[in-house]
Write an enzyme that holds these catalytic residues in place. Structure first.
Site, PDB file in Angstrom:
ATOM      1  N   HIS A 157       0.840  -1.202   0.000  1.00  9.02           N
ATOM      2  CA  HIS A 157       0.000   0.000   0.000  1.00  9.02           C
ATOM      3  C   HIS A 157       0.876   1.253   0.000  1.00  9.02           C
ATOM      4  CE1 HIS A 157      -3.179  -2.827   1.189  1.00  9.02           C
ATOM      5  NE2 HIS A 157      -4.033  -1.894   0.779  1.00  9.02           N
ATOM      6  N   LYS A 161      -0.393   4.818   4.549  1.00  8.36           N
ATOM      7  CA  LYS A 161      -1.260   3.867   5.287  1.00  8.36           C
ATOM      8  C   LYS A 161      -0.713   3.638   6.700  1.00  8.36           C
ATOM      9  CE  LYS A 161      -3.673  -0.524   4.887  1.00  8.36           C
ATOM     10  NZ  LYS A 161      -4.968   0.055   5.273  1.00  8.36           N
TER      11      LYS A 161
END
Ligand code: NAD
Length: 268
Positions: A157, A161
């Protein structure tokens, strides 16, 4: 048929702005409004301008209570602490809520469950169609291949995040564990470093990569003796999550109280 008025909690976030754009573009929906974190600089700004869809004449608010009262259903993609509060608030006002926030602790999840005893709630760590199909495929493969095939889940990600492994990686792990008749907590190995010893039989391993603007990749590896089966999903645009969440909101209005997932929303 009357439009469904959807309120966006966390409307200034990456997902919140996508949700605003999707709601105004989706037939049968109307934007009830949106709230940002109390005290945030964007409060009072036009919500459409913030979302990049042009002026909508609705100012970003800061009272989730007022927004919930004005909405048929709310969508919350914020932070774990805020989400637990919003779920309790929605329950006290009798308003359905779709929760997309990930990383909830067991205590926060039980607050959401308590809310779901009073109102309909969709709790979904991933609202994309592809991932929800993948969950079913992973369960099927885990059941067919048996525990001598090692399962490893790798996710990547964007660098912003905050929780790890991703809620989706954990959901994939839970699907595989359930298909093998074990609980994920008993078999999960979260990251490895140093002299870890050999892999315990039946373990489900997790690895998390973070970097750049990666929207979300999930890679489930079934490693056997002499062969590997790999299932991969790559999200290239977070609009898929917003679309799924808006679909969940439309579905949720009028459902009885209870805790639902995308499986029910998508009829999988
Ligand atoms: P983000 O940090 O860009 O946005 C979160 C927003 O919530 C911020 O603008 C923050 O100010 C706001 N916020 C915090 N407390 C608040 C409060 N009390 N009231 C109103 N707003 C508040 O993060 P993001 O990328 O939009 O992700 C948000 C969450 O959604 C994360 O948990 C992420 O993992 C999750 N997510 C889920 C899916 C899914 O499919 N379910 C997809 C993408 C992201």
């Amino acid at each position: 048929m009357a439009e469904t008025r959807i309120g966006v909690i966390g409307c200034a976030g990456r997902m919140g702005r996508m949700l605003v754009a999707d709601i105004v573009a989706t037939e049968g929906c109307a934007l009830a409004g949106g709230v940002a974190r109390p005290g945030a600089a964007c409060i009072g700004q036009d919500i459409g301008e913030l979302a990049g869809v042009g002026r909508l004449g609705i100012a970003v608010g800061e009272s989730a209570d007022q927004l919930l009262r004005n909405s048929d259903v709310a969508v919350d993609f914020t932070t774990v602490a805020a989400t637990a509060e919003h779920a309790a608030l929605a329950a006290s006002l009798g308003k359905p809520i779709v929760i997309g926030t990930t990383g909830l602790s067991a205590a926060e999840e039980s607050e959401v469950r308590a809310a779901a005893a009073k109102i309909p709630v969709v709790l979904a760590a991933n609202t994309s169609l592809g991932i929800n199909l993948l969950l079913g495929l992973v369960a099927q493969v885990a059941q067919r291949l048996g525990p001598d095939w090692d399962i490893e889940i790798v996710e990547m990600h964007h660098k912003g995040k905050v929780d790890s492994p991703s809620g989706t990686a954990l959901a994939l792990g839970r699907a595989a564990a359930a298909a093998r008749g074990v609980s994920l907590e008993e078999v999960a190995v979260r990251g490895r470093d140093g002299i870890t010893g050999p892999r315990p039989p039946g373990a489900i391993g997790f690895a998390a990569l973070r970097g750049g603007d990666a929207v979300g990749d999930h890679h489930v590896v079934f490693a056997g003796a002499g062969e590997r089966l790999e299932l991969v999903h790559r999200a290239t645009n977070r609009a898929i999550y917003a679309k799924g969440a808006v679909r969940a909101a439309l579905w949720l209005k009028g459902q009885p109280a209870g805790l639902y997932g995308m499986k029910e929303v998508l009829g999988l």
